[in-house]
Design a protein around this motif. Structure first.
Motif, PDB file in Angstrom:
ATOM      1  N   THR A   9       0.685  -1.328   0.067  1.00  0.00           N
ATOM      2  CA  THR A   9      -0.047   0.016  -0.027  1.00  0.00           C
ATOM      3  C   THR A   9       1.121   1.264  -0.047  1.00  0.00           C
ATOM      4  O   THR A   9       0.333   2.380  -0.151  1.00  0.00           O
ATOM      5  N   GLY A  10       2.099   1.050   0.160  1.00  0.00           N
ATOM      6  CA  GLY A  10       2.960   2.098   0.219  1.00  0.00           C
ATOM      7  C   GLY A  10       3.490   2.701  -1.318  1.00  0.00           C
ATOM      8  O   GLY A  10       2.746   2.319  -2.105  1.00  0.00           O
ATOM      9  N   LYS A  11       4.078   3.926  -1.292  1.00  0.00           N
ATOM     10  CA  LYS A  11       4.840   4.479  -2.334  1.00  0.00           C
ATOM     11  C   LYS A  11       5.255   3.674  -3.403  1.00  0.00           C
ATOM     12  O   LYS A  11       4.951   3.487  -4.352  1.00  0.00           O
ATOM     13  N   LEU A  12       6.462   3.045  -2.867  1.00  0.00           N
ATOM     14  CA  LEU A  12       7.151   2.015  -3.831  1.00  0.00           C
ATOM     15  C   LEU A  12       6.227   0.705  -4.140  1.00  0.00           C
ATOM     16  O   LEU A  12       6.249   0.343  -5.119  1.00  0.00           O
ATOM     17  N   SER A  31      -0.621  -6.361   3.432  1.00  0.00           N
ATOM     18  CA  SER A  31      -0.597  -5.090   4.134  1.00  0.00           C
ATOM     19  C   SER A  31      -0.965  -5.603   5.440  1.00  0.00           C
ATOM     20  O   SER A  31      -1.719  -6.515   5.803  1.00  0.00           O
ATOM     21  N   ARG A  32      -0.874  -4.502   6.580  1.00  0.00           N
ATOM     22  CA  ARG A  32      -1.254  -4.776   8.007  1.00  0.00           C
ATOM     23  C   ARG A  32      -2.737  -4.531   7.861  1.00  0.00           C
ATOM     24  O   ARG A  32      -3.375  -5.024   8.907  1.00  0.00           O
ATOM     25  N   ARG A  36      -7.310  -1.224   3.850  1.00  0.00           N
ATOM     26  CA  ARG A  36      -6.426  -0.327   3.197  1.00  0.00           C
ATOM     27  C   ARG A  36      -5.902  -1.140   1.610  1.00  0.00           C
ATOM     28  O   ARG A  36      -6.114  -0.424   0.536  1.00  0.00           O
ATOM     29  N   TYR A  55       0.442  -9.863   5.577  1.00  0.00           N
ATOM     30  CA  TYR A  55       1.787 -10.174   5.113  1.00  0.00           C
ATOM     31  C   TYR A  55       1.864 -11.540   4.824  1.00  0.00           C
ATOM     32  O   TYR A  55       2.740 -12.179   4.018  1.00  0.00           O
ATOM     33  N   ILE A  69       8.954  -1.916   2.719  1.00  0.00           N
ATOM     34  CA  ILE A  69       8.431  -1.409   4.078  1.00  0.00           C
ATOM     35  C   ILE A  69       9.617  -0.673   4.415  1.00  0.00           C
ATOM     36  O   ILE A  69      10.825  -0.684   4.266  1.00  0.00           O
ATOM     37  N   PRO A  70       9.444   0.159   5.424  1.00  0.00           N
ATOM     38  CA  PRO A  70      10.307   1.193   6.173  1.00  0.00           C
ATOM     39  C   PRO A  70      11.341   0.320   7.012  1.00  0.00           C
ATOM     40  O   PRO A  70      10.881  -0.731   7.365  1.00  0.00           O
ATOM     41  N   ALA A  73      10.331  -0.783  10.540  1.00  0.00           N
ATOM     42  CA  ALA A  73       9.544  -2.155  10.129  1.00  0.00           C
ATOM     43  C   ALA A  73      10.229  -3.397   9.859  1.00  0.00           C
ATOM     44  O   ALA A  73       9.781  -4.465   9.955  1.00  0.00           O
ATOM     45  N   VAL A  95      15.848   0.687   2.444  1.00  0.00           N
ATOM     46  CA  VAL A  95      16.833   1.715   2.533  1.00  0.00           C
ATOM     47  C   VAL A  95      16.973   2.358   4.228  1.00  0.00           C
ATOM     48  O   VAL A  95      16.040   2.960   4.686  1.00  0.00           O
ATOM     49  N   LEU A 129      16.502  -2.002  -6.128  1.00  0.00           N
ATOM     50  CA  LEU A 129      15.454  -1.163  -6.486  1.00  0.00           C
ATOM     51  C   LEU A 129      15.530   0.185  -5.443  1.00  0.00           C
ATOM     52  O   LEU A 129      14.767   1.041  -5.581  1.00  0.00           O
ATOM     53  N   ILE A 132      15.860   3.727  -7.584  1.00  0.00           N
ATOM     54  CA  ILE A 132      14.798   4.101  -8.494  1.00  0.00           C
ATOM     55  C   ILE A 132      13.648   4.647  -7.601  1.00  0.00           C
ATOM     56  O   ILE A 132      13.143   4.299  -6.622  1.00  0.00           O
ATOM     57  N   ALA A 134       9.976   5.925  -6.645  1.00  0.00           N
ATOM     58  CA  ALA A 134       8.636   5.310  -6.831  1.00  0.00           C
ATOM     59  C   ALA A 134       7.747   6.174  -7.748  1.00  0.00           C
ATOM     60  O   ALA A 134       6.878   5.663  -8.276  1.00  0.00           O
TER      61      ALA A 134
HETATM   62  N1  LIG Z   1       9.725   5.773  -2.085  1.00  0.00           N
HETATM   63  C1  LIG Z   1      10.710   5.569  -3.006  1.00  0.00           C
HETATM   64  O1  LIG Z   1      10.836   6.310  -4.058  1.00  0.00           O
HETATM   65  C2  LIG Z   1      11.582   4.405  -2.701  1.00  0.00           C
HETATM   66  C3  LIG Z   1      12.448   3.988  -3.735  1.00  0.00           C
HETATM   67  C4  LIG Z   1      13.358   2.762  -3.306  1.00  0.00           C
HETATM   68  C5  LIG Z   1      13.277   2.346  -2.272  1.00  0.00           C
HETATM   69  N2  LIG Z   1      12.346   2.599  -1.265  1.00  0.00           N
HETATM   70  C6  LIG Z   1      12.438   2.089  -0.047  1.00  0.00           C
HETATM   71  O2  LIG Z   1      10.969   1.121   0.058  1.00  0.00           O
HETATM   72  C7  LIG Z   1      10.491   1.078   1.459  1.00  0.00           C
HETATM   73  C8  LIG Z   1       9.295   1.723   1.396  1.00  0.00           C
HETATM   74  O3  LIG Z   1       9.295   3.109   0.908  1.00  0.00           O
HETATM   75  P1  LIG Z   1       7.907   3.794   0.619  1.00  0.00           P
HETATM   76  O4  LIG Z   1       8.504   5.305   0.113  1.00  0.00           O
HETATM   77  O5  LIG Z   1       6.993   2.836  -0.253  1.00  0.00           O
HETATM   78  O6  LIG Z   1       7.200   3.810   2.031  1.00  0.00           O
HETATM   79  P2  LIG Z   1       5.795   4.064   2.509  1.00  0.00           P
HETATM   80  O7  LIG Z   1       4.957   4.872   1.478  1.00  0.00           O
HETATM   81  O8  LIG Z   1       5.733   4.659   3.880  1.00  0.00           O
HETATM   82  O9  LIG Z   1       5.180   2.744   2.574  1.00  0.00           O
HETATM   83  C9  LIG Z   1       5.539   1.889   3.239  1.00  0.00           C
HETATM   84  C10 LIG Z   1       4.383   0.619   3.674  1.00  0.00           C
HETATM   85  O10 LIG Z   1       5.183   0.021   4.609  1.00  0.00           O
HETATM   86  C11 LIG Z   1       4.097  -0.670   5.425  1.00  0.00           C
HETATM   87  N3  LIG Z   1       4.694  -0.707   6.877  1.00  0.00           N
HETATM   88  C12 LIG Z   1       4.928  -1.577   7.650  1.00  0.00           C
HETATM   89  N4  LIG Z   1       5.173  -1.572   8.558  1.00  0.00           N
HETATM   90  C13 LIG Z   1       5.225  -0.281   8.874  1.00  0.00           C
HETATM   91  C14 LIG Z   1       5.594   0.799   9.864  1.00  0.00           C
HETATM   92  N5  LIG Z   1       5.770   0.522  11.054  1.00  0.00           N
HETATM   93  N6  LIG Z   1       5.537   2.154   9.385  1.00  0.00           N
HETATM   94  C15 LIG Z   1       4.896   2.490   8.384  1.00  0.00           C
HETATM   95  N7  LIG Z   1       4.581   1.684   7.410  1.00  0.00           N
HETATM   96  C16 LIG Z   1       4.841   0.394   7.670  1.00  0.00           C
HETATM   97  C17 LIG Z   1       2.876  -0.017   5.346  1.00  0.00           C
HETATM   98  O11 LIG Z   1       1.963  -0.724   4.552  1.00  0.00           O
HETATM   99  P3  LIG Z   1       0.653  -1.443   5.367  1.00  0.00           P
HETATM  100  O12 LIG Z   1       0.386  -0.323   6.556  1.00  0.00           O
HETATM  101  O13 LIG Z   1      -0.412  -1.415   4.499  1.00  0.00           O
HETATM  102  O14 LIG Z   1       1.226  -2.493   6.090  1.00  0.00           O
HETATM  103  C18 LIG Z   1       3.314   1.190   4.094  1.00  0.00           C
HETATM  104  O15 LIG Z   1       2.313   1.408   3.119  1.00  0.00           O
HETATM  105  C19 LIG Z   1      11.585   1.941   2.284  1.00  0.00           C
HETATM  106  O16 LIG Z   1      12.381   1.178   2.909  1.00  0.00           O
HETATM  107  C20 LIG Z   1      12.237   2.984   1.144  1.00  0.00           C
HETATM  108  O17 LIG Z   1      13.559   3.360   1.818  1.00  0.00           O
HETATM  109  C21 LIG Z   1      11.601   3.696  -1.578  1.00  0.00           C
END
Ligand SMILES: NC(=O)c1ccc[n+]([C@@H]2O[C@H](COP(=O)([O-])OP(=O)(O)OC[C@H]3O[C@@H](n4cnc5c(N)ncnc54)[C@H](OP(=O)(O)O)[C@@H]3O)[C@@H](O)[C@H]2O)c1
Length: 210
Positions: A9-12, A31-32, A36, A55, A69-70, A73, A95, A129, A132, A134
């Motif tokens: 459900t997150g950005k990536l 997802s948790r 959503r 999950y 996921i961050p 987590a 990351v 990844l 790159i 999101a």
């Molecule tokens: N955004 C980018 O451009 C990008 C690019 C490359 C790598 N990354 C890496 O990819 C990972 C995800 O990034 P993102 O930007 O997609 O993050 P995000 O938008 O915050 O999404 C992260 C997802 O992780 C889940 N999650 C599980 N435990 C969590 C917690 N304790 N707090 C918050 N969310 C939690 C959530 O899904 P549910 O609540 O549905 O379970 C949430 O939708 C990170 O490690 C980031 O460094 C991101």
């Protein structure tokens, strides 16, 4: 390929789901929060086969598991999917950023090596990844100019991850063993700084002369 995206459900996660669904892969957004996840799956349904689950069930039902996921987590999420991931290809995109987003949270090593060594020792971990954005993946009308850089110790697992990255579609490169994740995970803080300085959002990395 049936792909579970943990944090789908997150950005990536949702952006990867969009691109891979369009490429014909079957996606399960993990997802948790099932409500959503269902809403995001419905929003992506016009792009292909996308469903939602928690999950554990998402990971159990899929051939490849992608962690989106961050860092905060990472450990907890790995423990929720560990049984389901035995023998599976797990692509870790995590990351670990420090509090100011200017560097890596760990003094040495990487989240991916930690995952392979301590959290999911029976999985076949590939890392990648990280470099790159999101935002580029999320708009299917955009051509992906950034390369996908992947590393891992299991050659077969890495080959499958490279193929999936090419299906985004992007150029994908094998940058070596899993220990290279220590380098890959340290590149995003540099990109975050570049984006700030040049007032951009999606600066990525592209290899030349290859
Ligand atoms: N955004 C980018 O451009 C990008 C690019 C490359 C790598 N990354 C890496 O990819 C990972 C995800 O990034 P993102 O930007 O997609 O993050 P995000 O938008 O915050 O999404 C992260 C997802 O992780 C889940 N999650 C599980 N435990 C969590 C917690 N304790 N707090 C918050 N969310 C939690 C959530 O899904 P549910 O609540 O549905 O379970 C949430 O939708 C990170 O490690 C980031 O460094 C991101």
């Amino acid at each position: 390929v049936k792909i579970a995206i943990i944090g789908g459900t997150g950005k990536l996660g949702r952006a990867l789901g969009l691109r891979w669904a369009r490429a014909g892969h079957e996606i399960v957004l993990g997802s948790r929060d099932p409500v959503r996840a269902k809403a995001v799956a419905d929003a992506l349904a016009s792009s292909g086969r996308v469903s939602a689950g928690d999950y554990g069930s998402a990971a159990a039902s899929s051939e490849v598991v992608v962690l989106a996921i961050p860092w905060s987590a990472h450990r907890e999420t790995a423990s929720a999917i560990s049984v389901a991931c035995v023998g599976k290809v797990v692509v870790d995109t995590t990351v670990p950023l420090n509090a100011t987003r200017t560097g890596h949270a760990l003094e040495r090593g990487s989240a991916a090596e930690l995952l392979q060594r301590e959290l999911l020792p029976s999985a076949r971990v590939v890392a990648g990844l990280h470099t790159i954005a999101a935002g580029v993946l999320a708009d299917a009308s955009l051509t992906i100019e950034s390369d996908v850089l992947l590393c891992g110790d299991d050659e077969e697992a890495k080959k499958l991850a490279l193929k999936l990255a090419e299906d985004l579609p992007a150029r994908a490169f094998d940058v070596g063993p899993l220990s290279a994740a220590a380098v890959l995970e340290r590149l995003p803080p540099l990109l975050i700084g570049l984006n700030k300085r040049y007032r951009r959002k999606h600066i990525g990395i592209r290899l030349s002369e290859v």
